[in-house]
Design an enzyme around this catalytic site. Structure first.
Site, PDB file in Angstrom:
ATOM      1  N   GLY A  33       0.791  -1.228   0.000  1.00 27.90           N
ATOM      2  CA  GLY A  33       0.000   0.000   0.000  1.00 27.90           C
ATOM      3  C   GLY A  33       0.818   1.270   0.000  1.00 27.90           C
ATOM      4  N   CYS A  52     -27.796  -9.242 -17.089  1.00 27.94           N
ATOM      5  CA  CYS A  52     -27.135  -9.072 -18.378  1.00 27.94           C
ATOM      6  C   CYS A  52     -28.057  -9.545 -19.509  1.00 27.94           C
ATOM      7  CB  CYS A  52     -25.832  -9.859 -18.394  1.00 27.94           C
ATOM      8  SG  CYS A  52     -25.031  -9.832 -20.008  1.00 27.94           S
ATOM      9  N   CYS A 110     -18.664 -12.726 -19.712  1.00 33.44           N
ATOM     10  CA  CYS A 110     -19.990 -12.757 -20.328  1.00 33.44           C
ATOM     11  C   CYS A 110     -20.064 -13.864 -21.387  1.00 33.44           C
ATOM     12  CB  CYS A 110     -20.288 -11.404 -20.950  1.00 33.44           C
ATOM     13  SG  CYS A 110     -21.985 -11.209 -21.505  1.00 33.44           S
ATOM     14  N   CYS A 170     -25.931 -12.758 -21.256  1.00 34.90           N
ATOM     15  CA  CYS A 170     -25.675 -14.037 -20.597  1.00 34.90           C
ATOM     16  C   CYS A 170     -26.591 -14.296 -19.412  1.00 34.90           C
ATOM     17  CB  CYS A 170     -24.214 -14.135 -20.161  1.00 34.90           C
ATOM     18  SG  CYS A 170     -23.814 -13.161 -18.705  1.00 34.90           S
ATOM     19  N   CYS A 174     -22.903  -7.349 -19.300  1.00 33.08           N
ATOM     20  CA  CYS A 174     -21.710  -7.478 -18.454  1.00 33.08           C
ATOM     21  C   CYS A 174     -20.624  -6.538 -18.948  1.00 33.08           C
ATOM     22  CB  CYS A 174     -21.152  -8.899 -18.524  1.00 33.08           C
ATOM     23  SG  CYS A 174     -22.150 -10.119 -17.679  1.00 33.08           S
TER      24      CYS A 174
END
Lengths: 302, 273, 387
Positions: A51, A260, A291, A263, A285
């Site tokens: 970080g 979606c 997808c 899909c 998606c």
């Protein structure tokens, strides 16, 4: 329609050449070995201090700053000839900038590329983490525009560096407090700040907060590169990553209404499309690879 | 505080309160000939209000920023009794510790509230910031505490979500006081806290400060050029002139029977005005 | 449906073809050559070299041609190329005193050793469009911005060299603060902004490097702001000189300096007021500008901003943008600035989608609250009874 798209892209186009010829006179993956070693040293330090933003001697790349020069330098530094590279922008492999960066490494490094998240060893991304869970032999490379999570509260670099050094992060919660005062919610939707390994406050790059939980205890190594700001940072595998919040207003990954249209997924991040002049909306998606795979499993032709 | 929950022997308490809170020794910082402050030494006791008086350019503000850990001295030391036994040299302690003190056990009230407040965030967030920096993570409780402190400084609870921009000068100053006191500091530095305000507003703030200081047993170091403010708030005074302390003592004693010619001049000029 | 939204490889290829065609323009006209740009657009070439941070007139001209005259784009091209070049060594410090001066002016002395020399300048020209240039063919008089002795018009002899710096004359008198000079420049650690990330507070050497390749427009505006009171520093144009300087390299193998060639430079030294402090008697101070080619506006702007950024050194109050190191240095590079601004054109569907979701939620809550309040008001309305 094709014509209009072409016109629009003309105005946006960078200088990168798309000819399918290998780049003559350049080192493997464009950068010279000295530069790569310098970046790798920076990455090692970044991994050692999760970080923490490590300054590095960023180079000019043949793509404009802000278009992924940080991510490209990281990818160039870690890329090996046997790697399989996937590049996404907004979750998709076929967005213009993803196409352009993938072509860059095809030309300069002649590495194999893929659109399948599961097959890639390195995934360079802008704004998303794939829906397919990452594995321990994979590396994510994030393109980062502004690496400093405190920047919008404190413009001075000297001051933000001091705040990090002292772990003086009270001001981050001031921002969340104000969100709740104004909206009744924490209104940060993307680039949602996280606390890493109980120490450093980190900007996860502008991924939607939907993706934040994927950072926590990820088995994959996550590397972040900011080219213009010349900073590297990292999340080693299995690092604690906590999205900051209040006890009574806990962090929530954004839920979306809708499924979606291709899909049928109901638990992925969705792009909204306006499909006709009446403003009819469809959702698909954002992760095109997921997808297609999901549609295939459902026996749907995407 | 419930004494049953805090079984500290009385004798220790007394011993602790007779020890100074702050020990200042030969403190010096000069920007030019007699500009800044030099050779300042004094002790400050818990609950005591010390006034720094003198004309502008006498070195009061320089001294205040040396004492509060904001400007390192050329020489000399400032020691703070962080808990009952340990002395902390604040310039040897490092910036991390100094900053931590400044947002926990210490407070700093700026002359201009704009310098001490976040003008664009709500009053509640201004008050809550210190607590959030110390790890408070409950929005509801932070807001409750903010409302409590607004009431303490006589600001209506309904203003908790308003930004200080929407407040009058006097309200901004009271908000700044609340923002500092929320962390229950032991020592508060004040730089002309009523300097920029109308006379009518000044009186109210001084009243408020006087009762809060007593209620919370605060030690205060107060810079003021206004001897009326000093008389109202300060137990003891240091009179500064050209970077040096020329006279010190109990407030009444100095104002009623000044010894140094400069103090005499200062007191008489106020009386004439 | 999908294809309409997400662009593809083909679209990019077409865009590049179209770009190439647009750059070429009307094919019934002859194509402009790199050599022509190099020779006839020398000031544009100078700016590209300077901010591209690479002294190569041919490549700068090529970049300008490829960028269809877009200066910032050309600067970016040259900079990206430069980043791939190996770095052998730092040159021996340039002796601008030995400059073969084509132009040299001072605003603080009427006459001075070496004299004043206008050289090739737009100053004192009336800015009237010269329609004779519209006509095909050459203008009668051949103009020459280059300052090489052999190419100079005979009636303007090259100045005797070396030509002393005006500020050195003042320094000898103790009127200008002596700059810190390195005991042994050859062994000194020279910062390199192309290799090391910028850290604050920076050194003056680092600052000058960044300003030297900073955007002319940005620096000009910053410099201008100091003249209008935002960080006033009472400047005089002590000296501006434009000309050719030899570059010497001391390669490790040779152990002694060898000439590597010459480059055209513009140097500006500003004389600024300083009232003194308890420890320093009143004296003049200096702002310094040095850029590739003939680029006087940039050199002057750089010198003004350099002086403004020295506020801290002289214990001046830092209250204006031009005095703030972080503000100026972090924003003066046009490759960085143009890149980051242009990236807004990249798709931001994902972030926008998350904002869209939030704003709909907030609006729904607002509507709910609003209608609840409206209903409450309705409920409290006394029944109206019509008589």
């Amino acid at each position: 329609m094709t014509n209009m798209t072409t016109e629009t892209r003309f105005a946006q186009s960078g200088r990168e050449s798309m000819e399918n010829t290998a780049a003559e006179g350049y080192n493997f993956a464009y950068l010279d070995e000295q530069t790569k070693r310098m970046i790798r040293r920076g990455l090692l330090k970044a991994v050692a201090i999760p970080g923490f933003q490590v300054p590095f001697g960023g180079r000019e790349m043949p793509l404009p700053y802000g278009w992924g020069t940080g991510g490209m330098q990281v990818t160039a530094a870690i890329l090996a000839p046997e790697d399989i590279l996937k590049v996404i922008d907004q979750g998709a492999d076929d967005t213009t900038n993803a196409v352009s960066i993938r072509a860059f490494f095809e030309r300069t490094a002649r590495v194999a590329t893929t659109t399948r998240s599961g097959e890639a060893t390195i995934i360079q991304t802008r704004h998303r983490i794939p829906e397919t869970p990452l594995k321990r032999d994979q590396m994510m490379v994030f393109q980062v525009p502004i690496p400093e999570p405190l920047r919008f509260i404190e413009p001075s670099e000297t001051e933000t560096a001091t705040l990090h050094a002292l772990g003086d992060y009270g001001v981050m919660h001031v921002k969340l407090y104000e969100d709740i005062v104004a909206h009744g919610h924490i209104a940060t939707c993307y680039a949602y700040p996280v606390e890493v390994n109980d120490r450093y406050m980190m900007d996860p790059s502008p991924i939607p907060r939907f993706d934040n939980p994927k950072l926590h205890m990820s088995p994959a190594l996550m590397l972040f590169g900011a080219g213009r700001e010349k900073r590297l940072y990292a999340l080693p595998p299995y690092t604690r990553v906590v999205s900051i919040d209040f006890e009574d207003y806990p962090f929530e990954a954004q839920r979306q209404d809708g499924v979606c249209a291709i899909c049928g997924s109901a638990n992925t991040y969705l792009d909204e499309l306006i499909v006709d002049d009446r403003g009819t909306r469809h959702y698909v998606c954002s992760d095109t690879d997921y997808c297609q795979e999901h549609a295939g499993q459902q026996g749907i032709r995407a | 505080m419930n004494p049953a929950l805090n079984p500290t022997p009385l004798a220790d308490e007394t011993a602790a309160s007779t020890l100074p809170l702050l020990r200042v020794n030969q403190l010096t910082r000069l920007f030019g000939h007699e500009k800044g402050c030099q050779d300042i030494s004094f002790d400050l006791y818990p609950g005591e209000v010390l006034g720094l008086v003198g004309e502008s350019g006498s070195g009061k503000s320089t001294l205040l920023s040396l004492l509060s850990g904001r400007t390192p001295p050329d020489r000399g030391s400032v020691q703070y009794r962080a808990d009952h036994a340990n002395w902390l040299d604040i310039y040897e302690a490092g910036e991390a510790r100094r900053r931590q003190l400044l947002r926990t056990e210490w407070g700093f009230v700026e002359q201009n509230p704009r310098d001490g407040l976040r003008m664009s965030v709500s009053a509640g967030a201004n008050i809550g910031e210190r607590l959030m920096a110390q790890g408070a993570r409950h929005y509801g409780q932070l807001r409750e505490t903010a409302i409590h402190w607004l009431q303490q400084v006589e600001i209506d609870a309904s203003r908790v979500d308003d930004p200080p921009r929407a407040f009058s000068g006097g309200m901004q100053q009271r908000l700044q006081i609340a923002r500092n006191l929320v962390s229950k500091p032991r020592l508060v530095f004040m730089d002309e806290p009523t300097g920029g305000l109308d006379v009518s507003v000044q009186a109210r703030i001084l009243d408020l400060l006087r009762s809060l200081v007593r209620e919370l047993d605060l030690a205060v170091i107060l810079v003021t050029h206004d001897l009326a403010v000093a008389r109202l708030l300060a137990d003891r005074l240091l009179v500064m002139r050209r970077s040096r302390v020329v006279e010190s003592g109990l407030t009444d004693q100095i104002l009623d029977d000044p010894q140094h010619p400069y103090t005499q001049l200062l007191v008489s000029s106020v009386l004439q005005a | 449906m999908y294809v309409a939204v997400k662009g593809g490889e083909k679209a990019i290829r077409n865009a590049h073809r179209l770009l190439a065609r647009t750059r070429r323009g009307d094919t019934s006209l002859p194509e402009v050559s790199v050599a022509q740009i190099q020779a006839q657009m020398s000031l544009a070439v100078a700016r590209v070299m300077d901010e591209g941070a690479l002294y190569d007139t041919e490549l700068a001209a090529l970049a300008l041609k490829q960028a269809a005259g877009d200066q910032v784009e050309a600067i970016f091209l040259l900079r990206a190329y430069r980043a791939t070049l190996p770095r052998f060594c730092a040159s021996v410090p340039l002796e601008t005193e030995t400059m073969r001066v084509g132009r040299r002016v001072s605003a603080i002395y009427k006459d001075l050793p070496g004299g004043q020399r206008l050289g090739a300048t737009f100053d004192y020209s009336h800015r009237l469009l010269d329609f004779s240039l519209l006509a095909a063919g050459e203008t009668p008089e051949k103009d020459d911005f280059s300052v090489h002795s052999a190419e100079n018009p005979a009636e303007e002899p090259v100045m005797p060299m070396p030509c002393p710096h005006v500020l050195n004359l003042l320094t000898e008198e103790g009127l200008v603060k002596t700059e810190e000079t390195l005991a042994n420049p050859a062994e000194a650690e020279i910062p390199d902004i192309t290799r090391e990330p910028l850290a604050f507070p920076s050194s003056r050497a680092t600052r000058l490097q960044i300003l030297a390749r900073g955007d002319e427009g940005f620096l000009l505006a910053m410099a201008y702001s100091t003249q209008r009171g935002y960080g006033r520093n009472h400047p005089f144009a002590g000296e501006i000189r434009v000309g050719a300087v030899d570059v010497w390299l001391e390669a490790e193998e040779t152990g002694f300096p060898v000439p590597a060639g010459e480059i055209d430079l513009t140097e500006c030294e500003m004389v600024n007021q300083f009232v003194g402090s308890p420890d320093i008697a009143p004296q003049f101070t200096r702002g310094y500008g040095l850029v590739f080619g003939s680029a006087e506006r940039k050199a002057m702007a750089m010198a003004l901003v350099d002086r403004a950024l020295r506020a801290d050194e002289y214990n001046e109050e830092i209250a204006s943008p031009a005095q703030q190191e972080e503000f100026v240095l972090a924003h003066c590079d046009n490759v960085e600035a143009a890149g980051f601004t242009s990236h807004l054109k990249l798709p931001h569907y994902v972030d926008f989608q998350s904002e869209l979701g939030l704003i709909r939620k907030l609006r729904a809550e607002y509507a709910r609250k609003h209608s609840a309040r409206a209903n409450a008001t309705m409920d409290n309305q006394p029944l109206q009874v019509t008589p």
